[in-house]
Scaffold this active site. Structure first.
Site, PDB file in Angstrom:
ATOM      1  N   GLU A 197      -1.245   4.822   7.504  1.00  0.00           N
ATOM      2  CA  GLU A 197      -0.074   5.576   7.050  1.00  0.00           C
ATOM      3  C   GLU A 197      -0.215   6.984   7.604  1.00  0.00           C
ATOM      4  OE1 GLU A 197       1.904   7.335   2.964  1.00  0.00           O
ATOM      5  OE2 GLU A 197      -0.248   7.183   3.215  1.00  0.00           O
ATOM      6  N   ASP A 219      -4.548  -2.204   0.130  1.00  0.00           N
ATOM      7  CA  ASP A 219      -4.560  -0.766   0.375  1.00  0.00           C
ATOM      8  C   ASP A 219      -6.001  -0.275   0.383  1.00  0.00           C
ATOM      9  OD1 ASP A 219      -2.766   1.701   0.414  1.00  0.00           O
ATOM     10  OD2 ASP A 219      -1.474   0.253  -0.609  1.00  0.00           O
ATOM     11  N   HIS A 262       7.230   2.498  -1.191  1.00  0.00           N
ATOM     12  CA  HIS A 262       7.135   2.873  -2.611  1.00  0.00           C
ATOM     13  C   HIS A 262       7.120   4.384  -2.828  1.00  0.00           C
ATOM     14  CE1 HIS A 262       3.139   3.208  -0.978  1.00  0.00           C
ATOM     15  NE2 HIS A 262       2.768   3.887  -2.039  1.00  0.00           N
ATOM     16  N   ASP A 263       7.196   5.154  -1.762  1.00  0.00           N
ATOM     17  CA  ASP A 263       7.199   6.616  -1.896  1.00  0.00           C
ATOM     18  C   ASP A 263       8.575   7.224  -1.649  1.00  0.00           C
ATOM     19  OD1 ASP A 263       4.455   6.684  -2.426  1.00  0.00           O
ATOM     20  OD2 ASP A 263       3.951   6.756  -0.301  1.00  0.00           O
ATOM     21  N   ASP A 318      -4.398   4.119   3.388  1.00  0.00           N
ATOM     22  CA  ASP A 318      -3.634   5.143   2.704  1.00  0.00           C
ATOM     23  C   ASP A 318      -3.928   6.545   3.261  1.00  0.00           C
ATOM     24  OD1 ASP A 318      -2.002   5.840   0.308  1.00  0.00           O
ATOM     25  OD2 ASP A 318      -3.797   6.981  -0.185  1.00  0.00           O
TER      26      ASP A 318
HETATM   27  C1  GLC Z   1       0.074   7.621   0.036  1.00  0.00           C
HETATM   28  C2  GLC Z   1       0.665   6.607  -0.899  1.00  0.00           C
HETATM   29  C3  GLC Z   1       1.198   7.318  -2.118  1.00  0.00           C
HETATM   30  C4  GLC Z   1       0.058   8.026  -2.798  1.00  0.00           C
HETATM   31  C5  GLC Z   1      -0.697   8.922  -1.835  1.00  0.00           C
HETATM   32  C6  GLC Z   1      -2.025   9.323  -2.407  1.00  0.00           C
HETATM   33  O1  GLC Z   1       1.007   8.508   0.527  1.00  0.00           O
HETATM   34  O2  GLC Z   1       1.631   5.855  -0.233  1.00  0.00           O
HETATM   35  O3  GLC Z   1       1.848   6.468  -2.997  1.00  0.00           O
HETATM   36  O4  GLC Z   1       0.541   8.789  -3.857  1.00  0.00           O
HETATM   37  O5  GLC Z   1      -0.971   8.299  -0.603  1.00  0.00           O
HETATM   38  O6  GLC Z   1      -2.891   8.228  -2.450  1.00  0.00           O
END
Ligand code: GLC
Ligand code: CA
Length: 563
Positions: A259, A98, A334-335, A203
């Site tokens: 993402e 990440d 994971h979200d 991320d």
């Molecule tokens: C992304 C991650 C998440 C995190 C956020 C801030 O959305 O997937 O888990 O809380 O970024 O880094």
């Protein structure tokens, strides 16, 4: 279309903290992953994405980075990471990490310096604004909300200004307008490439650029406006990506996956991933995550899978990016809550529905990613009180909604249990031993029903969900089907049908058809206008094509050429 290793790879996402505890302190770690590499190789995946392991106060489980060049002690050492990469490579698996570019921890030395004084050299590494005075009251610089509840601004007493934080207050947003920030990130990403990693999942990439700092006039009923367009997918961020591509990504044989939340349209997906734009290789979009009312539902009963909407969303991204860019395909990460608790029927048709969901997704175009635990059909755990939650987002919202605004606690908890990110972060269920065999001591987080669902039970069972996932992965990698499954076109079928999901993949003269019943009813099958068909994979053993599909029945079918 160009052929690339990363188009042909099969990914697997590891939520490090919850995967396997190698040293029995209750927290998943890098040695834990090393111990499970043979398991992953046996499953057949060959592209591992490991969630953040950097030094961090763990406000957001490591997405709040305090040192980009160090491994958090609780996760192991840099040496562990190197040996993980080496062992993975020996097993023909690549490793991506990440890359967190949008923010740091408030405990990062840059931020500690930045908040000291108005003229500190690090002041401009972050986004600081003066308070506004509205009706005699000190107010935030804008009325924008944070993703994790409340305002996206936090007041800092020392210098009497607000800093921007679109996630938690311990995650100040970096100021990408500052060339020094850009340079730091170029250096950092380069350093990681030199460590031998095979790529990055980047991320929150869609949030790097912010709009002009003026109030949103949307959402009149909200105190802080969840108008994500104020900091999502704005043009300027493409300049930042081009810079990173030129200075770092293009110099290594790596893969980059962005993402892109915040409602990115297909045109943006193309902007990010078209090779001519020199930005990223592929994107994770979120559209399908919202097709079952998970965010609106107050109780389990209100969760329903909107099959037509799901088909429309997948068709849009599959055809929209075909030949123009590249998709990363995944059900959930994971979200979000667990796949089976959202789209499956774990109580009545655990195996059938889990296999059906895998059949629907993993024969699409794009690079697939399994989320750890999905391959055994893991489900949401049972939360009993606020003490069972760990996620900073839920804890913030609890403080604001229940403590401050006196929302009914039971209603809040019911919704939190449905939507919380802690669902996905529940521990990996390895066996039916204490705590699912995750650790020998009391683990940091909650776990689901590991007596019923665990790896040990499934790994050697030819009928298990795990074995079915293995077969899917093997098919995708096979000489016979790789080209059509990876490079073939996608055509969504029966788009108006309320229950059935179907699509065709075609490449040269090969054609594969996926059909699936997404409901617990038996559903009549529309006629298939091909005479010669061969079933390659089916989730009910030994079934032939019949006039109706059984509950959650799904198949991959080869259309044979007519003579
Ligand atoms: C992304 C991650 C998440 C995190 C956020 C801030 O959305 O997937 O888990 O809380 O970024 O880094
Ligand atoms: Ca540990």
């Amino acid at each position: 279309m160009d052929k690339n290793w990363w188009k042909e790879a099969f990914g697997y996402q590891i939520y490090l903290r919850s995967f396997f505890d190698g040293n029995n302190d209750g927290i998943g770690d890098l040695p834990g992953i090393i111990a499970k590499l043979p398991y992953l190789a046996h499953l057949g995946v060959n592209l591992l994405w490991i969630c953040p392991f950097y030094t961090s106060p763990m406000d957001d489980n490591g997405y709040d980075v305090a040192n980009f060049y160090r491994v958090a002690r609780e996760y192991g050492t840099l040496k562990d990471l190197r040996s993980l990469i080496k062992s993975a490579h020996q097993l023909q698996m690549k490793v991506i990490i990440d890359l967190v570019l949008n923010h740091t921890s408030d405990e990062h030395p840059w931020f500690k310096a930045s908040r000291k004084s108005l003229n500190n050299p690090y002041r401009d590494y972050y986004i600081w604004k003066k308070p506004r005075i509205i009706d005699g009251q000190q107010t935030e610089p804008t009325n924008w909300a944070s993703f994790f509840g409340g305002s996206c601004w936090e007041f800092d007493v020392r210098t009497q200004e607000y800093y921007m934080k679109i996630f938690s207050k311990k995650m100040p947003d970096l100021n990408w307008e500052n060339p020094k920030v850009q340079e730091e990130m170029v250096q950092m990403a380069t350093w990681w490439c030199e460590q031998g990693i095979d790529g990055f999942r980047i991320d929150a990439i869609s949030h790097l650029a912010k709009a002009e700092f003026v109030d949103s006039d949307l959402f009149p009923d909200h105190e802080y406006k969840p108008d994500w367009s104020k900091y999502s997918n704005l043009p300027r961020l493409h300049d930042y990506l081009k810079l990173l591509n030129k200075r770092v990504f293009s110099k290594y044989n790596i893969v980059t996956i962005g993402e892109v939340g915040g409602n990115a349209p297909v045109s943006e997906g193309i902007a990010y991933t078209n090779p001519k734009n020199h930005e990223l290789n592929m994107v994770f979009n979120f559209d399908h995550n919202w097709c079952n009312n998970a965010w609106g539902a107050q109780s389990k009963k209100e969760l329903s899978t909107d099959v037509q909407q799901l088909k429309a969303v997948f068709h849009k991204w599959q055809t929209g990016l075909y030949g123009q860019g590249w998709n990363a395909i995944y059900w959930l990460n994971h979200d979000q809550p667990r796949l089976m608790s959202q789209y499956g029927d774990p109580e009545h048709y655990h195996q059938e529905s889990a296999k059906m969901l895998a059949t629907v997704l993993y024969f699409m175009g794009g690079t697939p990613f399994i989320y750890n635990g999905e391959e055994i059909g893991m489900t949401n755990p049972e939360f009993k009180s606020i003490a069972d939650f760990r996620d900073v987002s839920i804890i913030n919202q609890y403080e604001i909604n229940v403590k401050r605004h006196h929302q009914d606690e039971q209603a809040f908890l019911a919704r939190a249990a449905l939507t919380s990110r802690d669902n996905a972060r529940s521990l990996m269920q390895w066996s039916d031993q204490a705590d699912g065999g995750f650790s020998l001591v009391k683990p940091w987080n909650i776990i689901g029903d590991y007596h019923k669902i665990n790896v040990a039970k499934q790994i050697n069972d030819p009928q298990s969900i795990f074995t079915y996932y293995r077969r899917i992965i093997a098919l995708r990698k096979s000489d016979q089907y790789r080209d059509v499954l990876v490079y073939g076109t996608y055509e969504g079928l029966w788009m108006e049908h309320p229950d059935l999901f179907a699509y065709m993949r075609s490449y040269a003269h090969q054609r594969l058809l996926v059909i699936a019943n997404m409901t617990k009813k038996t559903v009549a099958l529309p006629s298939i206008p091909y005479q010669q068909v061969k079933i390659i994979l089916a989730n009910y053993e030994g079934r032939q094509l019949s006039p109706a599909l059984l509950p959650y029945e799904a198949m991959l079918i080869q259309i044979e050429e007519e003579d």
